[in-house]
Scaffold this active site. Structure first.
Site, PDB file in Angstrom:
ATOM      1  CB  ILE A  61      -0.894  -0.017   1.259  1.00 17.86           C
ATOM      2  CG1 ILE A  61      -1.939  -1.125   1.126  1.00 17.86           C
ATOM      3  CG2 ILE A  61      -1.564   1.335   1.483  1.00 17.86           C
ATOM      4  CD1 ILE A  61      -2.702  -1.364   2.398  1.00 17.86           C
ATOM      5  CB  CYS A  62       1.070   4.175  -2.228  1.00 22.26           C
ATOM      6  SG  CYS A  62       1.816   5.812  -2.219  1.00 22.26           S
ATOM      7  CB  ILE A  63       3.659   5.378   2.852  1.00 20.50           C
ATOM      8  CG1 ILE A  63       3.492   6.020   4.231  1.00 20.50           C
ATOM      9  CG2 ILE A  63       4.714   6.114   2.040  1.00 20.50           C
ATOM     10  CD1 ILE A  63       4.628   5.735   5.190  1.00 20.50           C
ATOM     11  CB  ALA A  67      -1.730   4.674   3.111  1.00 18.05           C
TER      12      ALA A  67
END
Lengths: 133, 102, 130
Positions: C77-79, C82
């Site tokens: 998941i892309c920080i 996110a």
């Protein structure tokens, strides 16, 4: 061997988040020493339109970041002429994005190249990885 | 190259733009709402036939997405090949690159 | 063949997460390798463990988690995406001074570089989105 990455932008900024978050990927991608190109077609041409001011809409203006792409070594921004014409735009409506060519005494050169639809098809065909937004 | 289109041609211009950029020998796979364009008799048929016959572009439609929308295989325009997810995977193997028209 | 898959939309709102899931299953069934699945934009919402869909519907987040466990998939998941959307793992929640985390099993949060690395390392990169 470096791969050719194309960032395909077909949506206008602000109406959706895709343009902003596409730009965020491009900035990270610059660190990977791959060959990076950006394509702006269909409504995507509005991402690099001059005079963007989303202040009254309550949003952040991220368009100045396109001017910094040259500092990240990203100098190939392809804009499709037919997409501009269909929308009543010309090259004059685009931000004058430039880069300093380190192989040419840091002369300022345009990063934006307005190309035909046929040329855009060729650019697409030459890529290894195309990320669409 | 494999082009993937997932928008109904009656709602967005993705399919039209894709067909305008596809080169001879390319493949176009219609998935999700794009399968609406694959129905024989729809007004987009002329452009699809032009791509198939005039520009040697192969057109595919994803069968689970046709079925989900109640489109029977016999309603699909002649010249469009119907594939399932396994066929989708095979298309990504057969084509060195993939471009999604989001 | 080695694949990186990018998922750009959240579950239910758009079919892209379903399509990506079915594609990954079909690719695995054919013996291909999934190097990474990268979730970006609203796609990060595929990684929440707090979703409770109606019992007669599919549970997309759980299906991703179970597929990851079964096949050892790397679900990233892309920080940045996110953080915008409130998807947190325990360490990030702590770092931000938040009271809870919500990441589902089998997912991890990391940077956009993971997407680029996927594109470099894989034979094919396929984008699912809106």
């Amino acid at each position: 061997m470096a791969k050719k990455f194309l960032y395909l932008n077909r949506k206008a900024p602000y109406g959706t988040v895709y343009a902003l978050e596409s730009l965020e990927v491009v900035l990270i991608a610059a660190a990977f020493e791959q060959e990076v190109s950006l394509a702006f077609l269909d409504d995507g041409v509005y991402q690099i339109a001059k005079g963007q001011n989303p202040k009254a809409a309550g949003m952040k203006n991220f368009s100045p970041t396109y001017n910094a792409l040259g500092d990240y070594g990203i100098t190939q921004l392809y804009v499709e002429r037919e997409s501009l014409v269909e929308r009543g735009l010309t090259e004059e409506d685009l931000m004058p994005i430039v880069y300093e060519d380190e192989n040419d005494e840091y002369a300022e050169k345009p990063s934006v190249q307005v190309i035909s639809r046929a040329e855009m098809s060729q650019i697409m065909a030459e890529q290894d990885v195309t990320l669409s937004f | 190259m494999l082009h993937i289109v997932n928008k109904s041609p009656f709602e967005r211009n993705a399919l039209k733009s894709c067909l305008a950029h596809a080169l001879a020998g390319d493949s176009v796979l219609l998935i999700e709402d794009a399968v609406i364009g694959a129905v024989s008799g729809s007004s987009i048929v002329t452009e699809l036939q032009q791509a198939i016959n005039g520009n040697a572009v192969k057109i595919y439609a994803l069968s689970p997405d046709l079925a989900a929308r109640g489109v029977k295989a016999e309603r699909v325009l002649e010249g469009i090949q119907v594939v399932d997810y396994a066929g989708f995977v095979d298309l990504t193997v057969a084509n060195e690159k993939t471009q999604s028209w989001l | 063949m080695k694949y990186t898959i990018m998922v750009n939309e959240g579950p239910y709102q758009h079919q892209s997460s379903d399509t990506a899931l079915q594609f990954v299953r079909a690719a695995l069934a054919k013996g291909h390798t999934i190097f990474r699945v990268f979730f970006y934009h609203d796609g990060v919402n595929n990684g929440t463990r707090l979703a409770v869909p109606p019992k007669d519907d599919r549970m997309l987040q759980k299906e991703w988690s179970e597929l990851a466990e079964k096949h050892g998939l790397d679900l990233v998941i892309c920080i940045a995406a996110a953080q915008r959307r409130g998807l947190m793992d325990a360490s990030e929640a702590k770092r931000q001074g938040l009271s809870a985390d919500n990441i589902a099993a089998g997912f991890r949060i990391s940077g956009l570089g993971q997407l680029i690395e996927g594109g470099i390392e894989s034979d094919r990169t396929i984008v699912f989105g809106d």
